[in-house]
Design a protein around this motif. Structure first.
Motif, short mmCIF file in Angstrom:
data_model
loop_
_atom_site.label_atom_id
_atom_site.label_comp_id
_atom_site.label_asym_id
_atom_site.label_seq_id
_atom_site.Cartn_x
_atom_site.Cartn_y
_atom_site.Cartn_z
N LEU A 48 -10.10 -2.87 -15.72
CA LEU A 48 -10.00 -2.34 -14.36
C LEU A 48 -10.32 -0.85 -14.33
O LEU A 48 -10.99 -0.37 -13.42
CB LEU A 48 -8.62 -2.62 -13.78
N ILE A 49 -9.86 -0.12 -15.33
CA ILE A 49 -10.18 1.31 -15.42
C ILE A 49 -11.69 1.49 -15.57
O ILE A 49 -12.30 2.29 -14.87
CB ILE A 49 -9.42 1.98 -16.57
N GLU A 50 -12.29 0.71 -16.48
CA GLU A 50 -13.73 0.81 -16.70
C GLU A 50 -14.52 0.43 -15.46
O GLU A 50 -15.62 0.94 -15.23
CB GLU A 50 -14.14 -0.06 -17.89
N ALA A 51 -13.95 -0.44 -14.62
CA ALA A 51 -14.62 -0.86 -13.39
C ALA A 51 -14.49 0.17 -12.28
O ALA A 51 -15.12 0.05 -11.24
CB ALA A 51 -14.05 -2.19 -12.92
N GLY A 52 -13.63 1.17 -12.50
CA GLY A 52 -13.52 2.23 -11.52
C GLY A 52 -12.34 2.15 -10.56
O GLY A 52 -12.32 2.84 -9.54
N VAL A 53 -11.35 1.33 -10.89
CA VAL A 53 -10.17 1.27 -10.03
C VAL A 53 -9.46 2.63 -10.09
O VAL A 53 -9.24 3.16 -11.18
CB VAL A 53 -9.21 0.14 -10.48
N PRO A 54 -9.12 3.20 -8.96
CA PRO A 54 -8.46 4.51 -8.95
C PRO A 54 -7.11 4.47 -9.68
O PRO A 54 -6.23 3.69 -9.31
CB PRO A 54 -8.26 4.81 -7.47
N VAL A 55 -6.93 5.29 -10.69
CA VAL A 55 -5.72 5.24 -11.51
C VAL A 55 -4.52 5.90 -10.84
O VAL A 55 -3.38 5.62 -11.22
CB VAL A 55 -5.93 5.85 -12.92
N ASN A 56 -4.74 6.76 -9.87
CA ASN A 56 -3.63 7.45 -9.22
C ASN A 56 -3.31 6.90 -7.83
O ASN A 56 -2.61 7.55 -7.04
CB ASN A 56 -3.91 8.96 -9.13
N HIS A 57 -3.80 5.71 -7.54
CA HIS A 57 -3.51 5.09 -6.25
C HIS A 57 -2.00 4.85 -6.13
O HIS A 57 -1.37 4.35 -7.05
CB HIS A 57 -4.26 3.76 -6.12
N VAL A 58 -1.44 5.21 -4.99
CA VAL A 58 -0.01 5.02 -4.72
C VAL A 58 0.12 3.88 -3.71
O VAL A 58 -0.47 3.94 -2.63
CB VAL A 58 0.64 6.30 -4.17
N ASN A 59 0.91 2.86 -4.07
CA ASN A 59 1.10 1.74 -3.14
C ASN A 59 2.15 2.07 -2.09
O ASN A 59 2.76 3.14 -2.12
CB ASN A 59 1.41 0.44 -3.90
N GLU A 60 2.38 1.16 -1.16
CA GLU A 60 3.31 1.44 -0.06
C GLU A 60 4.74 1.72 -0.52
O GLU A 60 5.40 2.59 0.06
CB GLU A 60 3.26 0.30 0.96
N PRO A 61 5.25 1.05 -1.56
CA PRO A 61 6.60 1.40 -2.03
C PRO A 61 6.66 2.74 -2.77
O PRO A 61 7.74 3.20 -3.14
CB PRO A 61 6.97 0.25 -2.98
N GLY A 62 5.50 3.37 -3.01
CA GLY A 62 5.47 4.68 -3.64
C GLY A 62 5.25 4.67 -5.14
O GLY A 62 5.62 5.62 -5.83
N TRP A 63 4.61 3.64 -5.65
CA TRP A 63 4.41 3.49 -7.09
C TRP A 63 2.93 3.61 -7.45
O TRP A 63 2.05 3.16 -6.72
CB TRP A 63 4.90 2.13 -7.57
#
Length: 122
Positions: A48-63
Motif C-alpha cells: 500500500l505504501i508503494e502504491a502511494g496510499v497517504p501514510v499520514n491520513h487521519v481517519n474520523e476517530p482521529g487515528w
C-alpha cells in the motif's frame, strides 16, 4: 479497500494493477493502510505504501496507520516492521490522536519498548 484491509495480497496486487483508487476510504474515513497496519500485515503495508496510499491520513476517530499499529499492536516483530515501514515512508510520529496522545506515548504506556525506541529515533 477490502483486500488491503484484510491482507489479501494477491487480490490487492490485481486491484492495484487494474488502477484501484488508493485514496478511497472506508466507513471510518480511513484508507486501507490503517487497518492493514492495525492487523500487522507487513507485506500489505509495504504494498500500500508503494502504491502511494497517504501514510499520514487521519481517519474520523482521529487515528493514523502509525497510531493504530501501536495501539492495536502488541509490539512484536511484525508490528515493529510495520512501524519501521511507516516511518521510512514519512509517517509523522508527532501526530496526536483525538485524546492528544502520540504513538510514542501509546508505545510507552503499553510497554512496547522496541517500538518506543523506533519512534524516539525518528
Amino acid at each position: 479497500m477490502y483486500a488491503g484491509a484484510e491482507g489479501l495480497n494477491e487480490i490487492l496486487a490485481l486491484t492495484l494493477d487494474a488502477g484501484a483508487d488508493v485514496t478511497s476510504i472506508n466507513r471510518f474515513g480511513g484508507t486501507a493502510l490503517i487497518p492493514a497496519a492495525e492487523h500487522g500485515y507487513v507485506d500489505t503495508v509495504r504494498m500500500l505504501i508503494e502504491a502511494g496510499v497517504p501514510v499520514n491520513h487521519v481517519n474520523e476517530p482521529g487515528w493514523t496507520a502509525l497510531l493504530e499499529a501501536v495501539v492495536y499492536g502488541d509490539g512484536s516483530e511484525r508490528y515493529q516492521d510495520v512501524v519501521r515501514l511507516l516511518l521510512d515512508a514519512g509517517a509523522d510520529p508527532s501526530i496526536e490522536d483525538a485524546d492528544g496522545r502520540t504513538a510514542l506515548q501509546h508505545a510507552e504506556r503499553r510497554g512496547q519498548d522496541a517500538v518506543a525506541t523506533l519512534l524516539r529515533t525518528r
